[in-house]
Design an enzyme around this catalytic site. Sequence first.
Site, PDB file in Angstrom:
ATOM      1  CE  LYS A 157      -9.101  19.002  12.010  1.00 23.11           C
ATOM      2  NZ  LYS A 157      -8.683  19.149  10.592  1.00 23.11           N
ATOM      3  CG  ASP A 195      -3.341  17.869  10.874  1.00 25.13           C
ATOM      4  OD1 ASP A 195      -2.811  16.740  10.843  1.00 25.13           O
ATOM      5  OD2 ASP A 195      -4.100  18.300   9.970  1.00 25.13           O
ATOM      6  CE  LYS A 234      -1.479  19.262   7.962  1.00 24.40           C
ATOM      7  NZ  LYS A 234      -2.257  19.366   6.727  1.00 24.40           N
ATOM      8  CG  ASP A 269      -6.244  20.922  12.337  1.00 21.94           C
ATOM      9  OD1 ASP A 269      -7.044  21.608  11.681  1.00 21.94           O
ATOM     10  OD2 ASP A 269      -5.965  19.742  12.061  1.00 21.94           O
ATOM     11  NE  ARG A 289     -11.739  14.160   5.408  1.00 26.27           N
ATOM     12  CZ  ARG A 289     -11.427  14.454   4.154  1.00 26.27           C
ATOM     13  NH1 ARG A 289     -11.705  13.609   3.177  1.00 26.27           N
ATOM     14  NH2 ARG A 289     -10.848  15.597   3.855  1.00 26.27           N
TER      15      ARG A 289
END
Length: 501
Positions: free
Chosen positions: A259, A264, A271, A282, A345
């Site tokens: 990843k 992020d 967030k 990340d 994902r």
Amino acid sequence: MPTLSARSTKASTVRTDAVVIGVVQTGKGLVAVDEATDVAKAFGRGFVPMLSSLGFEGKPGQVAKLPSAHVVDTALVVAVGLGDADSLDSERLRRAAAAGVQAVSNAVSVALALPVEGAADVQAVGEGALLGLYSYDAYRTAESNGRPSDVVVLCDRARSRDIKQAVDTAQIVCRAVNMARDWVNTPPNDLTPAVFAEQIAAHKSDAKVKVTILDDKELAKQGCGGILGVGQGSVHPPRLAQLTWSPRRPAARIALVGKGITFDSGGLSLKPGTSMMTMKCDMSGAAAVVAATYAIAELGLPVAVTAYAPLAENMPSGTAARPGDVLTMRNGKTVEVLNTDAEGRLVLGDALDMAVEDEPDLVVDVATLTGACMVALGTRVGGVLSNDEALLHRIPAVAGRAGEAMWPLPIPEDIGAKVTSSVMADLRQHNPEPYGGTLFAAAFLRAFVKDARWVHLDVAGPAYNDGDAHGYTPKGGTGAAVRTLVRLAQEAATGDLLEDV
Ligand code: BES
Ligand code: MN
Ligand code: ZN
């Protein structure tokens, strides 16, 4: 990175600025290890009382700095505790080596007199020193950090082949871990997907690794709706780096997927500020698979490796993906996006689909995927999830032998069923229930690996150290999973790791 060598010199006569000596706890009290008996003798009968007077009890990682007053050739002697003599293992050696070299300041060279019975111990001591001396100084304007640049492991048979090889291996592995740490630590304004891709490609001359970078247009041609969907909110478009190491007669073929979210923010499912502070980490999975691939190639391991690193920045904007959007993934499946902060994902789904295309013997992905994994396992243990029962249990053991902590987690049937419960599309990306987030994420990834043997490493906890440095783990990027991946390739080449049960 400091240089590493092995030498068959005595600890009391080695010509370095400092010497680190191991001290074990035994039934008869503190005892210097065999490799350092001559140093203890040089100090005379007062040696152990002197240690005690300094509050030194020989606990693992404890250090006492002793000015040598010329009783031995180095100016400084650092006693490092190894704990109970009977429970010594290679991880304790790594940590002791790190504690020892970290206690040395304003010195150029340091020797280590620690208990090394063979090549594996020499490698462990070398790793502890080289990983423990890491510091990230790229953005500091001050000069040298005063840490030694020359590390010598003392051992008999320093000239024998297996010891030389252990030194080489430690150097290659630690260079890879430290390379991953550097990338993770690089501020996200200076490590956009395009820049990261360039830096990945810049290393290819080091080893016989072929690197291909796909830009956003090529990703569109390949139908990578997940990677493009995550990247579409950022002014820095996504990339995918593909690395290939093809040895002549490979014992196995492994695909690695990492990843690579360079930052992020959560996207529109933004967030909170405090959760964002460490989110440059990340891309740790991408850094790990790339660094490990270079190390595997440099070691010349007879295992074919192809690594895939999908790189994107997850940002909110007028062009960002929304909760409710449906994306079409590279494998043709449609996904209902419900939370743009569950972006990992999506990029991994496309990359896993690429990775299984040429039917490797094993696919391993590495990702800072879920905060839930930290809730389950804390910040120092990675989660292992798999569609293969044997590997689920073998991989944590491989990690342990490499000095990394990983633990198996299940993908229960009921949670797996939730992935296909979207009313809108083939798959739902997010399960709004607050439980089992790591398991759901793994079940989602599983939908992209066809019938390949697949292992998922969730390193959300161990990839980034938000607390104080400990052992050979620095603050910030840790290089988590690099050593596990290299070890996995080693064991796939020689052992029965990939054998069916
Ligand atoms: N990158 C984060 C996971 C993470 C959290 C890594 C903390 C390292 C430290 C990931 O993209 C994420 O945001 N996951 C969400 C998933 C949720 C929306 C289902 C999470 O864990 O909250
Ligand atoms: Mn996220
Ligand atoms: Zn993320």
